[in-house]
Design an enzyme around this catalytic site. Structure first.
Site, mmCIF file in Angstrom:
data_model
loop_
_atom_site.group_PDB
_atom_site.id
_atom_site.type_symbol
_atom_site.label_atom_id
_atom_site.label_comp_id
_atom_site.label_asym_id
_atom_site.label_seq_id
_atom_site.Cartn_x
_atom_site.Cartn_y
_atom_site.Cartn_z
ATOM 1 N N ARG A 1 16.075 93.134 -38.527
ATOM 2 C CA ARG A 1 14.865 92.316 -38.655
ATOM 3 C C ARG A 1 13.735 93.220 -39.127
ATOM 4 N NH1 ARG A 1 17.695 88.638 -38.760
ATOM 5 N NH2 ARG A 1 17.767 86.779 -37.450
ATOM 6 N N GLU B 1 8.609 88.933 -44.631
ATOM 7 C CA GLU B 1 9.527 88.318 -45.596
ATOM 8 C C GLU B 1 9.405 86.806 -45.653
ATOM 9 O OE1 GLU B 1 13.347 89.640 -43.903
ATOM 10 O OE2 GLU B 1 13.781 87.535 -43.483
ATOM 11 N N HIS C 1 17.346 89.597 -47.669
ATOM 12 C CA HIS C 1 18.003 89.029 -46.492
ATOM 13 C C HIS C 1 19.310 88.316 -46.871
ATOM 14 C CE1 HIS C 1 16.975 87.899 -42.120
ATOM 15 N NE2 HIS C 1 18.281 87.825 -42.283
HETATM 16 P P1 NAD Z 1 24.284 91.617 -30.826
HETATM 17 O O1 NAD Z 1 23.495 90.855 -29.833
HETATM 18 O O2 NAD Z 1 25.764 91.513 -30.803
HETATM 19 O O3 NAD Z 1 23.917 93.175 -30.725
HETATM 20 C C1 NAD Z 1 22.616 93.647 -30.547
HETATM 21 C C2 NAD Z 1 22.703 94.932 -29.750
HETATM 22 O O4 NAD Z 1 21.381 95.472 -29.650
HETATM 23 C C3 NAD Z 1 23.214 94.710 -28.320
HETATM 24 O O5 NAD Z 1 24.282 95.601 -28.043
HETATM 25 C C4 NAD Z 1 21.993 94.973 -27.458
HETATM 26 O O6 NAD Z 1 22.321 95.525 -26.188
HETATM 27 C C5 NAD Z 1 21.251 95.965 -28.329
HETATM 28 N N1 NAD Z 1 19.855 96.119 -27.954
HETATM 29 C C6 NAD Z 1 19.015 95.197 -27.419
HETATM 30 N N2 NAD Z 1 17.822 95.753 -27.169
HETATM 31 C C7 NAD Z 1 17.901 97.044 -27.557
HETATM 32 C C8 NAD Z 1 16.992 98.131 -27.546
HETATM 33 N N3 NAD Z 1 15.752 97.995 -27.062
HETATM 34 N N4 NAD Z 1 17.408 99.325 -28.032
HETATM 35 C C9 NAD Z 1 18.678 99.470 -28.499
HETATM 36 N N5 NAD Z 1 19.583 98.486 -28.515
HETATM 37 C C10 NAD Z 1 19.196 97.287 -28.053
HETATM 38 O O7 NAD Z 1 23.695 91.206 -32.238
HETATM 39 P P2 NAD Z 1 24.410 91.378 -33.654
HETATM 40 O O8 NAD Z 1 25.198 90.153 -33.957
HETATM 41 O O9 NAD Z 1 25.065 92.704 -33.733
HETATM 42 O O10 NAD Z 1 23.138 91.330 -34.623
HETATM 43 C C11 NAD Z 1 22.191 92.374 -34.606
HETATM 44 C C12 NAD Z 1 20.955 91.918 -35.365
HETATM 45 O O11 NAD Z 1 21.284 91.784 -36.743
HETATM 46 C C13 NAD Z 1 20.466 90.519 -34.956
HETATM 47 O O12 NAD Z 1 19.561 90.588 -33.877
HETATM 48 C C14 NAD Z 1 19.799 90.019 -36.197
HETATM 49 O O13 NAD Z 1 18.421 90.299 -36.091
HETATM 50 C C15 NAD Z 1 20.406 90.856 -37.321
HETATM 51 N N6 NAD Z 1 21.138 90.067 -38.332
HETATM 52 C C16 NAD Z 1 20.794 90.190 -39.635
HETATM 53 C C17 NAD Z 1 21.482 89.487 -40.608
HETATM 54 C C18 NAD Z 1 21.165 89.613 -42.083
HETATM 55 O O14 NAD Z 1 21.614 88.783 -42.885
HETATM 56 N N7 NAD Z 1 20.423 90.614 -42.509
HETATM 57 C C19 NAD Z 1 22.528 88.635 -40.222
HETATM 58 C C20 NAD Z 1 22.864 88.545 -38.866
HETATM 59 C C21 NAD Z 1 22.172 89.272 -37.920
#
Ligand code: NAD
Length: 352
Positions: free
Chosen positions: A252, A281, A313
């Site tokens: 994000r 964005e 994105h």
């Molecule tokens: P997820 O929930 O499986 O994993 C997120 C991880 O971040 C978890 O392990 C959580 O414990 C950790 N986390 C939370 N707070 C934290 C902190 N303060 N410091 C370090 N780690 C922390 O999510 P995911 O499916 O792996 O997705 C991750 C991110 O990717 C989503 O939140 C979303 O914003 C982004 N995303 C982007 C796209 C894209 O098209 N660019 C698509 C899907 C997801």
């Protein structure tokens, strides 16, 4: 009159088959949601406009709204939706930082999401961005199209043996860490509030955020945007980072203070940046603005650096992911219609 000053009569069409207002609908959303709805169980109303407090009125007569990352469901927009009798917010994405969950809860509107559609889609894209940036493939391709076959200035670096810091080792980050460790032979550092024993067993080393910042030559972000992670990469963080650090963000935009990043690019402290997301964005992405004058000077400055690549994105944008997103979104809505437990509900308690 509702609490948000709108003269509308709530219809509360909460139970049974609902009309669904699909906001921000692009061609691929229509295609995959329509295919997932082949049996016609749902009435989908596709709207090109994004959802915000002004456009929320367009959901009149619908029991649910289906939204994406840049729809702005703040307290005001949610108040309008509640006044219209909308009984469900169905996110067709994983992240939910754009929804005021407390406001939705106050109005009794459940919020559901697609927690995992294809983490591989995003993880593979992050690695792709890193390779393009680090091996200067974007510049090589531009040269090739002008019959410039010189290799001067295109010297890259091996990924093998480099120290990469992965922030957030959930679904996506864990795959990135595995690809980097097992595929490329990188030394992988990780930081997460929950550590994965499987990754540790693979040789990924969990460290504090500060150690990760100090030791990583490449930092890739995969944690959600929360109040705690907002501007995780700011001027102070970049100050402690290694000289020439490469930053990849497919998570994000708000994880990075873009103004600080630009300063660090100008000084050479940051050696390369690959972004699929950007803080502001929602004013830019998912639209064709090629005939317009973009007013965002920070974004325009970012695009002037030869060692910065930005995509709009699109890390999620694979056939597999779109199919999974459409199917899970409609299944979430069916659960709500049938009064079943909402397995993919998100609540304010999930925001750290
Ligand atoms: P997820 O929930 O499986 O994993 C997120 C991880 O971040 C978890 O392990 C959580 O414990 C950790 N986390 C939370 N707070 C934290 C902190 N303060 N410091 C370090 N780690 C922390 O999510 P995911 O499916 O792996 O997705 C991750 C991110 O990717 C989503 O939140 C979303 O914003 C982004 N995303 C982007 C796209 C894209 O098209 N660019 C698509 C899907 C997801």
């Amino acid at each position: 009159m509702t609490g948000c000053g709108l003269d509308v009569q709530p219809e509360h069409p909460k139970l049974g088959a609902m009309r669904i207002a699909v906001f921000g609908a692009r061609s691929y959303d229509r295609e995959y949601l329509t295919a997932a709805n082949a049996e016609g169980c749902h009435e989908l109303v596709f709207l090109e406009t994004d959802l915000n407090s002004t456009t929320a009125q367009l959901a009149a007569g619908c029991g649910a709204v289906c939204v994406f990352v840049n729809d702005r469901l703040d307290a005001e927009a949610i108040c309008v939706l509640a006044g219209l009798g909308v009984g469900l917010i169905a996110l067709r994405c994983a992240g939910f930082n754009n929804v005021d969950l407390a406001a939705a809860e106050a109005h009794g509107i459940p919020v559901v999401r697609v927690p995992a559609y294809s983490p591989h889609a995003v993880a593979e894209f992050a690695i792709g961005l890193l390779l393009v940036l680090d091996r200067k493939i974007h510049r090589a391709w531009a040269r090739m199209r002008e019959n410039n076959f010189s290799l001067d200035g295109l010297v890259g670096r091996n990924l093998h043996g480099r120290v990469v810091g992965v922030v957030g080792t959930g679904r996506i980050g864990a795959i990135v860490a595995r690809i980097l460790k097992a595929g490329f032979g990188c030394e992988v550092l990780a930081h997460d509030v929950i550590e994965s024993p499987e990754l540790s067993a693979l040789g990924v080393r969990y460290v504090s955020r500060d150690v990760l910042l100090r030791e990583s030559g490449i930092i890739t972000l995969h944690c959600p945007l929360t109040p705690e992670t907002h501007h995780l990469i700011d001027a102070a963080a970049l100050e402690t980072a290694r000289e020439g650090v490469v930053v990849v963000n497919t998570s994000r935009g708000g994880l990075i203070d873009t103004a600080a990043l630009i300063e660090a690019l100008k000084s050479g402290k940051v050696g390369g940046v690959a972004l699929d997301v950007y803080e502001q964005e929602d004013n830019l992405f998912f639209r064709d603005l090629s005939d317009e004058i973009v007013q965002d000077d920070v974004f325009q400055r970012l695009l002037t650096f030869p060692n910065v690549i930005v995509t709009g994105h699109q890390a999620f944008l694979t056939e597999e992911a779109l199919r999974a997103i459409a199917e899970t979104t409609l299944a979430n809505i069916s659960d709500a219609e049938a009064g079943r437990e909402l397995a993919n509900q998100v609540t304010s308690a999930m925001v750290r």
